[in-house]
Motif scaffolding. Sequence first.
Motif, PDB file in Angstrom:
ATOM      1  N   GLU A  41       0.832  -1.203   0.000  1.00  0.00           N
ATOM      2  CA  GLU A  41       0.000   0.000   0.000  1.00  0.00           C
ATOM      3  C   GLU A  41       0.863   1.248   0.000  1.00  0.00           C
ATOM      4  O   GLU A  41       0.520   2.242  -0.630  1.00  0.00           O
ATOM      5  N   THR A  42       1.976   1.227   0.747  1.00  0.00           N
ATOM      6  CA  THR A  42       2.877   2.375   0.771  1.00  0.00           C
ATOM      7  C   THR A  42       4.321   1.916   0.632  1.00  0.00           C
ATOM      8  O   THR A  42       4.674   0.800   1.002  1.00  0.00           O
ATOM      9  N   ALA A  43       5.152   2.805   0.100  1.00  0.00           N
ATOM     10  CA  ALA A  43       6.583   2.530  -0.050  1.00  0.00           C
ATOM     11  C   ALA A  43       7.357   3.801   0.269  1.00  0.00           C
ATOM     12  O   ALA A  43       6.921   4.908  -0.060  1.00  0.00           O
ATOM     13  N   HIS A  44       8.494   3.634   0.914  1.00  0.00           N
ATOM     14  CA  HIS A  44       9.359   4.761   1.256  1.00  0.00           C
ATOM     15  C   HIS A  44      10.801   4.323   0.990  1.00  0.00           C
ATOM     16  O   HIS A  44      11.230   3.283   1.493  1.00  0.00           O
ATOM     17  N   ILE A  45      11.509   5.102   0.194  1.00  0.00           N
ATOM     18  CA  ILE A  45      12.880   4.757  -0.158  1.00  0.00           C
ATOM     19  C   ILE A  45      13.833   5.743   0.500  1.00  0.00           C
ATOM     20  O   ILE A  45      13.628   6.955   0.417  1.00  0.00           O
ATOM     21  N   LYS A  46      14.863   5.207   1.177  1.00  0.00           N
ATOM     22  CA  LYS A  46      15.926   6.041   1.725  1.00  0.00           C
ATOM     23  C   LYS A  46      17.191   5.700   0.935  1.00  0.00           C
ATOM     24  O   LYS A  46      17.937   4.803   1.306  1.00  0.00           O
ATOM     25  N   LYS A  47      17.354   6.379  -0.185  1.00  0.00           N
ATOM     26  CA  LYS A  47      18.452   6.089  -1.108  1.00  0.00           C
ATOM     27  C   LYS A  47      19.802   6.175  -0.410  1.00  0.00           C
ATOM     28  O   LYS A  47      20.658   5.320  -0.602  1.00  0.00           O
ATOM     29  N   LYS A  48      19.997   7.197   0.412  1.00  0.00           N
ATOM     30  CA  LYS A  48      21.306   7.386   1.057  1.00  0.00           C
ATOM     31  C   LYS A  48      21.653   6.241   2.001  1.00  0.00           C
ATOM     32  O   LYS A  48      22.804   5.958   2.243  1.00  0.00           O
ATOM     33  N   ASP A  49      20.623   5.541   2.525  1.00  0.00           N
ATOM     34  CA  ASP A  49      20.861   4.404   3.411  1.00  0.00           C
ATOM     35  C   ASP A  49      20.744   3.069   2.674  1.00  0.00           C
ATOM     36  O   ASP A  49      21.052   2.026   3.243  1.00  0.00           O
ATOM     37  N   GLY A  50      20.260   3.094   1.438  1.00  0.00           N
ATOM     38  CA  GLY A  50      20.053   1.861   0.686  1.00  0.00           C
ATOM     39  C   GLY A  50      18.960   0.993   1.278  1.00  0.00           C
ATOM     40  O   GLY A  50      19.093  -0.217   1.355  1.00  0.00           O
ATOM     41  N   VAL A  51      17.840   1.631   1.691  1.00  0.00           N
ATOM     42  CA  VAL A  51      16.762   0.909   2.368  1.00  0.00           C
ATOM     43  C   VAL A  51      15.417   1.250   1.723  1.00  0.00           C
ATOM     44  O   VAL A  51      15.141   2.396   1.402  1.00  0.00           O
ATOM     45  N   LEU A  52      14.600   0.225   1.551  1.00  0.00           N
ATOM     46  CA  LEU A  52      13.234   0.377   1.059  1.00  0.00           C
ATOM     47  C   LEU A  52      12.296  -0.105   2.146  1.00  0.00           C
ATOM     48  O   LEU A  52      12.453  -1.207   2.659  1.00  0.00           O
ATOM     49  N   TYR A  53      11.325   0.745   2.517  1.00  0.00           N
ATOM     50  CA  TYR A  53      10.324   0.397   3.523  1.00  0.00           C
ATOM     51  C   TYR A  53       8.988   0.189   2.813  1.00  0.00           C
ATOM     52  O   TYR A  53       8.547   1.047   2.057  1.00  0.00           O
ATOM     53  N   LEU A  54       8.352  -0.937   3.069  1.00  0.00           N
ATOM     54  CA  LEU A  54       7.037  -1.232   2.508  1.00  0.00           C
ATOM     55  C   LEU A  54       6.077  -1.516   3.656  1.00  0.00           C
ATOM     56  O   LEU A  54       6.449  -2.172   4.621  1.00  0.00           O
ATOM     57  N   SER A  55       4.836  -1.048   3.531  1.00  0.00           N
ATOM     58  CA  SER A  55       3.858  -1.365   4.571  1.00  0.00           C
ATOM     59  C   SER A  55       2.469  -1.474   3.960  1.00  0.00           C
ATOM     60  O   SER A  55       2.178  -0.905   2.920  1.00  0.00           O
ATOM     61  N   GLY A  56       1.637  -2.251   4.655  1.00  0.00           N
ATOM     62  CA  GLY A  56       0.270  -2.451   4.226  1.00  0.00           C
ATOM     63  C   GLY A  56       0.144  -3.460   3.106  1.00  0.00           C
ATOM     64  O   GLY A  56       0.508  -3.180   1.981  1.00  0.00           O
ATOM     65  N   ASP A  57      -0.327  -4.642   3.425  1.00  0.00           N
ATOM     66  CA  ASP A  57      -0.552  -5.703   2.439  1.00  0.00           C
ATOM     67  C   ASP A  57       0.681  -5.928   1.552  1.00  0.00           C
ATOM     68  O   ASP A  57       0.605  -5.936   0.334  1.00  0.00           O
ATOM     69  N   VAL A  58       1.816  -6.130   2.202  1.00  0.00           N
ATOM     70  CA  VAL A  58       3.087  -6.295   1.494  1.00  0.00           C
ATOM     71  C   VAL A  58       3.183  -7.699   0.901  1.00  0.00           C
ATOM     72  O   VAL A  58       2.871  -8.686   1.564  1.00  0.00           O
TER      73      VAL A  58
END
Length: 154
Positions: A41-58
């Motif tokens: 449902e949502t995605a958040h990318i922290k390019k400088k940390d090399g991390v992708l956050y996903l939430s909601g019905d992943v």
Amino acid sequence: MKYTLNKTLLFFTHTFMFLACFYASETFSEIKKEIIRFSSETAHIKKKDGVLYLSGDVKISYREYLIKSDFLIAKTNDVGSQEIKIIEAEKNIYFSNNKDIIAKGDKLIMDIEKKFVSIEGNVEFSQDKSIIRANKINVDLETETVDFEGIKDS
């Protein structure tokens, strides 16, 4: 309708940015890269940390495996790296080989490089008609060997 369309467009924009950030500068190699597909449902990318956050019905698809959860983090080893190395998922974990193995639990860690999955917390592992409950399981994805820790009422 407009809000849903904007939300969908924003998700696809984040997805494109993630793929562009992590794979755009990839050089050709004789080793075939394995594709990791995801939706949420949502995605958040922290390019400088090399991390992708996903939430909601992943949902994550990797090779023949499917992972579902409420929250997931995909990490690279280095900030400059384009390849996902570690996947960590929490809450309502569902893991399947899309054949005969299903595992449920509270937390999942997948090491893509080592092809290894660990699921812990109220684990329920089923294969065909057999069900084993445990505190933790470790799965070698190459051999599909499963080790159980703290077997409960099974």
